[in-house]
Design a protein around this motif. Structure first.
Motif, PDB file in Angstrom:
ATOM      1  N   ARG A 386      -2.977  -8.019   5.082  1.00 30.14           N
ATOM      2  CA  ARG A 386      -1.914  -7.014   5.113  1.00 30.14           C
ATOM      3  C   ARG A 386      -0.683  -7.400   4.294  1.00 30.14           C
ATOM      4  O   ARG A 386       0.292  -6.653   4.280  1.00 30.14           O
ATOM      5  CB  ARG A 386      -1.496  -6.761   6.567  1.00 30.14           C
ATOM      6  N   SER A 387      -0.712  -8.569   3.634  1.00 28.11           N
ATOM      7  CA  SER A 387       0.467  -9.049   2.871  1.00 28.11           C
ATOM      8  C   SER A 387       1.722  -9.073   3.743  1.00 28.11           C
ATOM      9  O   SER A 387       2.806  -8.665   3.325  1.00 28.11           O
ATOM     10  CB  SER A 387       0.729  -8.167   1.642  1.00 28.11           C
ATOM     11  N   LEU A 388       1.593  -9.578   4.970  1.00 30.60           N
ATOM     12  CA  LEU A 388       2.718  -9.551   5.900  1.00 30.60           C
ATOM     13  C   LEU A 388       3.877 -10.420   5.425  1.00 30.60           C
ATOM     14  O   LEU A 388       5.035 -10.130   5.737  1.00 30.60           O
ATOM     15  CB  LEU A 388       2.257 -10.006   7.296  1.00 30.60           C
ATOM     16  N   VAL A 404      17.535  -4.808  -2.496  1.00 28.41           N
ATOM     17  CA  VAL A 404      16.107  -4.526  -2.510  1.00 28.41           C
ATOM     18  C   VAL A 404      15.616  -4.474  -3.948  1.00 28.41           C
ATOM     19  O   VAL A 404      16.304  -3.949  -4.838  1.00 28.41           O
ATOM     20  CB  VAL A 404      15.793  -3.194  -1.785  1.00 28.41           C
ATOM     21  N   ASP A 405      14.470  -5.082  -4.173  1.00 28.51           N
ATOM     22  CA  ASP A 405      13.800  -4.967  -5.467  1.00 28.51           C
ATOM     23  C   ASP A 405      12.915  -3.730  -5.398  1.00 28.51           C
ATOM     24  O   ASP A 405      11.933  -3.696  -4.656  1.00 28.51           O
ATOM     25  CB  ASP A 405      12.962  -6.224  -5.750  1.00 28.51           C
ATOM     26  N   ARG A 406      13.281  -2.709  -6.154  1.00 31.91           N
ATOM     27  CA  ARG A 406      12.596  -1.421  -6.044  1.00 31.91           C
ATOM     28  C   ARG A 406      11.103  -1.567  -6.324  1.00 31.91           C
ATOM     29  O   ARG A 406      10.273  -0.979  -5.623  1.00 31.91           O
ATOM     30  CB  ARG A 406      13.209  -0.418  -7.013  1.00 31.91           C
ATOM     31  N   ASN A 407      10.743  -2.363  -7.327  1.00 27.02           N
ATOM     32  CA  ASN A 407       9.321  -2.515  -7.677  1.00 27.02           C
ATOM     33  C   ASN A 407       8.544  -3.173  -6.540  1.00 27.02           C
ATOM     34  O   ASN A 407       7.424  -2.767  -6.219  1.00 27.02           O
ATOM     35  CB  ASN A 407       9.182  -3.346  -8.966  1.00 27.02           C
ATOM     36  N   THR A 408       9.156  -4.195  -5.927  1.00 26.69           N
ATOM     37  CA  THR A 408       8.501  -4.861  -4.794  1.00 26.69           C
ATOM     38  C   THR A 408       8.314  -3.883  -3.639  1.00 26.69           C
ATOM     39  O   THR A 408       7.243  -3.807  -3.025  1.00 26.69           O
ATOM     40  CB  THR A 408       9.345  -6.060  -4.324  1.00 26.69           C
ATOM     41  N   LEU A 409       9.359  -3.124  -3.328  1.00 29.64           N
ATOM     42  CA  LEU A 409       9.312  -2.153  -2.237  1.00 29.64           C
ATOM     43  C   LEU A 409       8.200  -1.133  -2.465  1.00 29.64           C
ATOM     44  O   LEU A 409       7.361  -0.889  -1.571  1.00 29.64           O
ATOM     45  CB  LEU A 409      10.661  -1.453  -2.122  1.00 29.64           C
ATOM     46  N   LEU A 410       8.146  -0.564  -3.635  1.00 28.30           N
ATOM     47  CA  LEU A 410       7.155   0.484  -3.915  1.00 28.30           C
ATOM     48  C   LEU A 410       5.746  -0.081  -3.985  1.00 28.30           C
ATOM     49  O   LEU A 410       4.789   0.578  -3.551  1.00 28.30           O
ATOM     50  CB  LEU A 410       7.517   1.193  -5.221  1.00 28.30           C
ATOM     51  N   SER A 411       5.590  -1.296  -4.509  1.00 30.90           N
ATOM     52  CA  SER A 411       4.245  -1.884  -4.582  1.00 30.90           C
ATOM     53  C   SER A 411       3.709  -2.180  -3.186  1.00 30.90           C
ATOM     54  O   SER A 411       2.509  -2.035  -2.925  1.00 30.90           O
ATOM     55  CB  SER A 411       4.258  -3.159  -5.429  1.00 30.90           C
ATOM     56  N   LEU A 412       4.591  -2.584  -2.247  1.00 29.47           N
ATOM     57  CA  LEU A 412       4.162  -2.794  -0.863  1.00 29.47           C
ATOM     58  C   LEU A 412       3.752  -1.471  -0.227  1.00 29.47           C
ATOM     59  O   LEU A 412       2.741  -1.394   0.481  1.00 29.47           O
ATOM     60  CB  LEU A 412       5.287  -3.440  -0.050  1.00 29.47           C
ATOM     61  N   LEU A 413       4.523  -0.419  -0.460  1.00 25.92           N
ATOM     62  CA  LEU A 413       4.219   0.887   0.127  1.00 25.92           C
ATOM     63  C   LEU A 413       2.922   1.474  -0.419  1.00 25.92           C
ATOM     64  O   LEU A 413       2.257   2.261   0.261  1.00 25.92           O
ATOM     65  CB  LEU A 413       5.373   1.861  -0.127  1.00 25.92           C
ATOM     66  N   ARG A 414       2.552   1.067  -1.626  1.00 23.67           N
ATOM     67  CA  ARG A 414       1.313   1.578  -2.233  1.00 23.67           C
ATOM     68  C   ARG A 414       0.152   0.588  -2.107  1.00 23.67           C
ATOM     69  O   ARG A 414      -0.980   0.931  -2.447  1.00 23.67           O
ATOM     70  CB  ARG A 414       1.545   1.876  -3.719  1.00 23.67           C
ATOM     71  N   GLY A 415       0.448  -0.624  -1.641  1.00 20.62           N
ATOM     72  CA  GLY A 415      -0.569  -1.679  -1.662  1.00 20.62           C
ATOM     73  C   GLY A 415      -1.166  -1.981  -0.303  1.00 20.62           C
ATOM     74  O   GLY A 415      -1.454  -1.072   0.488  1.00 20.62           O
ATOM     75  N   LYS A 416      -1.336  -3.284  -0.026  1.00 21.19           N
ATOM     76  CA  LYS A 416      -1.961  -3.727   1.223  1.00 21.19           C
ATOM     77  C   LYS A 416      -1.082  -3.390   2.418  1.00 21.19           C
ATOM     78  O   LYS A 416       0.110  -3.099   2.280  1.00 21.19           O
ATOM     79  CB  LYS A 416      -2.189  -5.238   1.177  1.00 21.19           C
ATOM     80  N   GLY A 417      -1.695  -3.483   3.583  1.00  9.86           N
ATOM     81  CA  GLY A 417      -0.956  -3.225   4.821  1.00  9.86           C
ATOM     82  C   GLY A 417      -1.434  -1.965   5.511  1.00  9.86           C
ATOM     83  O   GLY A 417      -1.966  -1.051   4.883  1.00  9.86           O
ATOM     84  N   THR A 418      -1.232  -1.922   6.825  1.00 13.00           N
ATOM     85  CA  THR A 418      -1.600  -0.731   7.591  1.00 13.00           C
ATOM     86  C   THR A 418      -0.575   0.367   7.338  1.00 13.00           C
ATOM     87  O   THR A 418       0.508   0.130   6.789  1.00 13.00           O
ATOM     88  CB  THR A 418      -1.629  -1.051   9.093  1.00 13.00           C
TER      89      THR A 418
END
Length: 624
Positions: A386-388, A404-418
């Motif tokens: 889940r990339s916790l 906040v790093d916008r790219n990091t935030l958006l990649s998490l929202l589109r990537g791994k995790g429930t």
């Protein structure tokens, strides 16, 4: 006096198990007592009382107190006519009927009935009438007692009232006034049980408006009425000086929302959030574990960041292997065919005795290491899947650093995790910035839609925040009590968060707003953050405020209405430890919630308010 809630609850339970006779110094861990009631007995409980008993007494402890059978009140039970029965149940009509039926049937030799809290008069009369109507039933009832135990004490400084979904019930725009009043009274009764068990009448502080004030008023009325009776549960402490009394700080979950949803990187919150720790018990696919004060590794390391815990497990395993090797060498484990003279034989015998004596300790250490290795391995699987670690880092940057790093935030929202992970991250983003850039906010919402996340919780928090900001801006120099009347559910929402101001809804640096406020309330000095907090003192005269004591306090009970969590518990423990002189803080809540459980309650409220919806709906258009 240190407020040892767990020990005091255990003392009451042990006395109850010995048929309410005083015992000769029962041991803190539920050891054996002395008395004439040591014959075996039956313990009958309902489900809520099983939950309150299990964190403080194990099956082995119950046996040492003469309990040979533990049975559920709602299950079919065989008669044991020569044994006394101890009942511990909530005072409900159904339980009263079942007890009366058991007494009428003569299931047990005698009935020692203990209600977990104050029994309402109609329920008591119902039980008495039913027993009187059956020949022999009444004489079998040896005792009926109110025990004021109706709370779950998970640790010395942590308790729960086990009242699920209180946040939803209090914030539901469609909730009936009668339902809210019933819940407020239930919370007040639970807190009365805590005060009664501690034997201390607290000074109560809370913000104006909202559930906290309603609970404070209900609890003060209950305490004040009880203190009129002589003797009462607090008679022994009536002469205590005011500085020895604790302060009870009441808060509503809306006071600081972000803590309820954020991810945490510490071992204990991770085990609770990711693996589902409940009542100090953990179920993994292949094993079941208890995580409590008797687990030395858990006590010493559970607040450390997860990577540090993994290192400590490896270090303890290496130390264990080294100690085993030493034992083998001392007992000649590696010497084959060596002849011993008499002196060597005596020396070797001593080593052998020492080795035998060290075996139990080594065995326990190995069990502990295996247990936490299995738990850490299970956690690591979830963390990787889940990339916790990424979620924790991103949320920490937002909440602590305000960046906040916008790219990091958006990649998490589109990537791994429930889906819950992504929703929690997005809600944390909402609560970390007073006015996030509209383009960035739209990208966050679009990423949630792409990941097919239900938007109800996000839109609910967005509305709360918008209304909160409007009220904070409109208040000007007016007192916060004039901002909103909670009972009217303005805009269809119960916005008790408004009374705290938007600065608490948004994160404010490393120290939680809760901890900062509790520290100010314990100090009792003039402080603009808490100067307008209400004070309720059940011991003070009704007229005027001359006798009210505002501190300082060395002991506090902090209670979160709507659900608490381990993050706040840790922060309050740290407050007590760093204070000079040290302070003692007990933390409690209507229930202890994981981030997933709390986000589900936010989502339910969003759906009730007609916000958000499933991923099948199109993304929202630009804000009007």
């Amino acid at each position: 006096m240190a407020l040892s809630l767990r020990q005091k609850q255990l003392d009451v339970i042990v006395r109850m198990l010995h048929l309410n006779q005083q015992q000769q110094q029962p041991s803190p861990d539920g050891g054996e007592g002395q008395g004439e009631d040591e014959a075996y007995k039956i313990l009958v409980m309902d489900a809520p009382c099983v939950s309150l008993l299990s964190p403080v007494l194990r099956v082995g402890d119950l046996r040492r107190h003469g309990v040979t059978l533990t049975l559920g009140i709602d299950r079919a039970r065989q008669a044991v006519p020569d044994a006394p029965a101890v009942y511990l149940v909530r005072p409900t009509p159904a339980n009263a009927d079942r007890i009366a039926a058991d007494a009428a049937a003569g299931l047990y030799a005698s009935f020692h009935i203990n209600f977990s809290t104050s029994v309402p008069r109609p329920v008591l009369e119902r039980l008495a009438a039913a027993c009187a109507a059956s020949p022999g039933a009444a004489r079998r009832v040896a005792r009926v007692a109110d025990q004021y135990l109706d709370f779950v004490c998970l640790e010395d400084g942590l308790f729960s009232l086990a009242q699920p979904r209180a946040y939803v019930a209090l914030n539901d725009p469609a909730a009936a006034d009668a339902d809210i009043t019933t819940l407020v009274e239930a919370v007040a009764l639970g807190l009365f049980c805590v005060a009664a068990t501690l034997g201390a009448v607290p000074v109560i502080r809370c913000a104006r408006g909202g559930p906290a004030e309603m609970v404070a008023a209900a609890l003060e009325a209950r305490l004040r009425d009880h203190l009129h009776a002589k003797p009462n549960l607090f008679t022994e402490t009536a002469s205590a000086a005011s500085f020895q009394r604790p302060v009870l700080c009441l808060f509503d979950r809306n006071f600081e929302l972000s803590v309820g949803v954020q991810h945490d990187w510490s071992y204990r919150p991770l085990v609770h959030d990711v693996l589902g720790l409940k009542l100090n018990k953990l179920k993994l696919p292949a094993e079941k574990y208890e995580l409590e004060d008797s687990d030395k590794f858990w006590v010493a390391n559970s607040w450390l960041p997860f990577p540090k815990v993994a290192e400590e497990i490896e270090a303890q395993l290496a130390k264990y292997k080294q100690d085993v090797d030493e034992v083998n060498q001392r007992t000649g484990g590696g010497k084959v065919g060596v002849e011993f003279d008499g002196t060597d034989l005596i020396g070797n015998t001593k080593h052998l005795m020492n080795a035998v004596n060290s075996l139990p300790e080594l065995t326990e250490r190995k069990k502990m290491i295996d247990k936490h290795t299995n738990i850490a391995t299970a956690l690591l699987g979830h963390i990787k899947e889940r990339s916790l670690d990424g979620y924790c880092d991103c949320e920490n940057d937002m909440l602590v650093n305000g960046t906040v790093d916008r790219n990091t935030l958006l990649s998490l929202l589109r990537g791994k995790g429930t889906k819950e992970d992504k929703l929690r991250l997005a809600v944390t983003y909402l609560l970390s910035f007073e006015t996030p850039p509209s383009s960035e906010l739209e990208q966050v919402e679009a990423a949630l839609w792409e990941s097919e996340v239900d938007m109800s919780a996000f839109q609910y928090v967005k509305r709360i925040k918008a209304l909160n900001t409007q009220f904070a801006a409109a208040s000007g120099t007016a007192t916060k009590s004039n901002i909103v009347d909670w009972a009217e559910k303005l805009y269809g929402q119960s916005l008790s968060a408004v009374t705290a101001g938007v600065k608490n809804l948004l994160s404010d640096g490393r120290q939680l707003a809760l901890t900062r406020t509790v520290e100010a309330l314990m100090e009792g000095k003039p402080n603009p953050e808490v100067d307008d907090y209400l004070l309720f003192d059940p011991r003070a005269p009704r007229s005027g405020t001359g006798g009210q004591f505002k501190g300082p306090f060395r002991e506090a009970i902090v209670f979160m209405i709507g659900g608490g969590n381990y993050i706040e518990y840790r922060s309050l423990m740290e407050l007590g430890q760093r204070s000079q002189p040290s302070k003692h803080v007990i933390y409690g809540a209507t229930e202890i919630l994981s981030g997933v459980e709390f986000i589900h309650q936010l989502a339910e409220l969003g759906q009730k308010a007609g916000l958000g919806g499933g991923s099948s709906n199109p993304p929202p258009g630009p804000a009007q």
